[in-house]
Write an enzyme that holds these catalytic residues in place. Structure first.
Site, PDB file in Angstrom:
ATOM      1  N   GLY A  16       0.821  -1.222   0.000  1.00 25.33           N
ATOM      2  CA  GLY A  16       0.000   0.000   0.000  1.00 25.33           C
ATOM      3  C   GLY A  16       0.851   1.265   0.000  1.00 25.33           C
ATOM      4  O   GLY A  16       0.592   2.207  -0.772  1.00 25.33           O
ATOM      5  N   GLY A 189      14.089 -11.209   5.264  1.00 26.45           N
ATOM      6  CA  GLY A 189      12.737 -10.682   5.043  1.00 26.45           C
ATOM      7  C   GLY A 189      12.011 -11.329   3.868  1.00 26.45           C
ATOM      8  O   GLY A 189      10.938 -10.883   3.465  1.00 26.45           O
ATOM      9  N   LYS A 207      -2.663 -19.059  -5.608  1.00 28.19           N
ATOM     10  CA  LYS A 207      -2.402 -18.413  -6.902  1.00 28.19           C
ATOM     11  C   LYS A 207      -2.775 -19.350  -8.042  1.00 28.19           C
ATOM     12  O   LYS A 207      -3.370 -18.940  -9.039  1.00 28.19           O
ATOM     13  CB  LYS A 207      -0.927 -18.010  -6.988  1.00 28.19           C
ATOM     14  CG  LYS A 207      -0.554 -16.948  -5.950  1.00 28.19           C
ATOM     15  CD  LYS A 207       0.955 -16.802  -5.847  1.00 28.19           C
ATOM     16  CE  LYS A 207       1.343 -15.810  -4.771  1.00 28.19           C
ATOM     17  NZ  LYS A 207       2.761 -15.855  -4.434  1.00 28.19           N
TER      18      LYS A 207
END
Ligand SMILES: NC(=O)c1ccc[n+]([C@@H]2O[C@H](COP(=O)([O-])OP(=O)(O)OC[C@H]3O[C@@H](n4cnc5c(N)ncnc54)[C@H](OP(=O)(O)O)[C@@H]3O)[C@@H](O)[C@H]2O)c1
Length: 437
Positions: A16, A189, A207
């Site tokens: 976002g 990460g 997916k």
């Protein structure tokens, strides 16, 4: 110039915040491309005080994304919260019902509720765009939805989870264990603190279920996917695969067969020379095979703020360019009400080649007993080799078999028989071999 397109962004996390930043940095270019301004007029997240690295003071803040979805200030609702229920589902539903276009990156939501949401979008005559939900920045949805008219897809498969591909790539390149690679992926990460969703294949399955619907015009059936993750893959498998001219990848595969559609997610051996075998690290790839086009392979960044934002912004730009009153194409390539029920092919009838690695007691007759179990189940072998297990030559041997095309049922029966014979010292490893160009 047409009126500005007003965008509301719900969720200001990795994706976002990147979307908000790119919309600001590329505002002039987007205006030129879309023929109108694209501006962020509303935002929603949990913590209003958190610094998002981008100035959002001109956008109206909403604590509740559902309220924002219904607000008069927006034309497009961009859902980047995540999750298949809760605020993501309720806000997307509210936006569509209020006649707002929706853009989302949320595969979990679409895998579970995609068809129901598509029905609302189509009834309301608005767009539900979701390019970022599958393979991040790779424009696979657009390709399948818009660029393949008239093609009949026979198979679609791909590397759809960057974390798994990163782990398998490093295991092969550096000879280190699954656990060590996973720890590194978490430190860098690439993997979540709880990585189960990625490494056990669930994320790939979500997916894949969307690609299956686009490929075969069927209703999404994310719960009907055969799934195996990569946590059982060992260095012995990776080395044996390399010796045989294969590389191990976690693939999602959807394929039309005589008995229905196969949807499967599992570690797969692909020929080292194939294009998909060259896809390394966190990169994703999707191969689409059709009767007219042949095989198309798309590869690129499958995750990360900017790559995912690129797909989200492409979806927003499509909305900005669409003309008022224009009838939009259906969400999954065919009208949602016309999507066919999904007819599942049984995994036991899957046909293909198999790699089987057995660790056995080193005693006379074992090799012959294994070969007999294979023959009893009509399995023809491409190769069978045995070698000593490192440092334990006297007690155990590894037997590696590669089969010609056979069925899953035959392989399971043969391996069960070998297990019952009492020759194994460890769990057998079975990896499917996938044809790939
Ligand atoms: N990250 C990627 O590389 C990637 C790639 C492809 C697709 N996606 C998909 O994109 C979506 C977003 O992923 P992300 O990685 O950006 O997630 P994230 O970093 O965890 O961000 C989630 C955002 O949602 C907000 N949020 C949570 N609950 C909320 C609520 N009740 N009301 C309003 N806002 C709420 C959070 O607010 P606070 O910040 O205030 O806590 C946060 O800003 C997911 O569907 C994901 O599957 C992500």
């Amino acid at each position: 110039m047409a009126e500005a397109l007003r965008v509301g962004i719900a969720g200001l996390g990795t994706v976002g915040a990147s979307v908000a930043r790119v919309l600001r940095d590329k505002a002039a270019e987007l205006t030129r491309q879309c023929g109108r301004d694209v501006i962020v007029t509303a935002v929603s997240a949990r913590d209003q005080k958190r610094d998002r690295g981008v100035d959002l003071s001109s956008a109206k803040w909403f604590d509740d994304p559902v309220k924002m979805a219904q607000a008069a200030e927006i034309d497009v609702f961009v859902e980047l919260i995540g999750g298949d229920e809760g605020p993501a589902r309720s806000s997307v539903k509210a936006a569509l019902e209020a006649g707002r276009h929706v853009v989302t990156a949320n595969k979990a939501l679409l895998a579970k509720h995609g068809v129901a949401l598509a029905e609302i979008a189509e009834k309301k005559g608005v767009l539900l765009n979701y390019e970022a939900a599958v393979a991040g920045g790779i424009p696979v949805i657009k390709t399948m939805r818009e660029a393949m008219a008239g093609n009949s897809v026979t198979r679609v498969f791909g590397i759809l989870n960057g974390t798994c591909n990163y782990i398998l790539t490093r295991m092969e390149a550096e000879g280190i264990s699954f656990d060590a690679c996973l720890k590194d992926a978490q430190r860098l990460g690439y993997a979540e603190a709880d990585p189960t969703f990625d490494i056990e294949g669930q994320d790939t399955a979500h997916k894949l279920s969307i690609l299956t619907s686009l490929a075969f015009g069927t209703r999404i059936a994310a719960n009907d996917i055969y799934m195996e993750g990569i946590s059982n893959i060992t260095q012995a498998d990776i080395r044996a695969a390399g010796d045989l001219g294969y590389r191990i990848k976690l693939l999602g595969v959807a394929q039309r067969t005589e008995s229905g559609i196969e949807q499967r997610v599992h570690p797969t051996m692909v020929p080292t020379a194939s294009v998909i075998a060259q896809v390394h690290g966190v990169t994703n790839a999707v191969a689409i095979e059709t009767d007219i086009l042949g095989e198309l392979l798309l590869s690129g960044p499958g995750a990360g703020g900017n790559a995912t934002a690129s797909a989200v912004i492409g979806d927003i730009a499509d909305i900005a360019k669409s003309r008022p009153g224009f009838q939009h194409g259906p969400v999954f390539g065919r009208p949602a009400k016309e999507l066919k029920p999904y007819k599942k092919a049984q995994m036991r009838s899957h046909a293909g080649g198999y790699f089987i690695r057995l660790t056995v007691h080193d005693r006379i007759g074992v090799f012959a007993a294994i070969a007999k179990r294979m023959a009893d189940n009509d399995i023809s072998l491409e190769s069978i080799v045995q070698h000593a297990v490192n440092g334990e030559a006297a007690a155990q041997k590894t037997v590696i078999l590669v089969t010609h095309e056979t069925t899953e049922a035959a392989v399971r029966k043969a391996v069960d028989g070998i297990t019952k014979d009492g020759h194994l010292t460890d769990k057998p490893q079975v990896i499917r071999i996938e044809r790939a160009g």
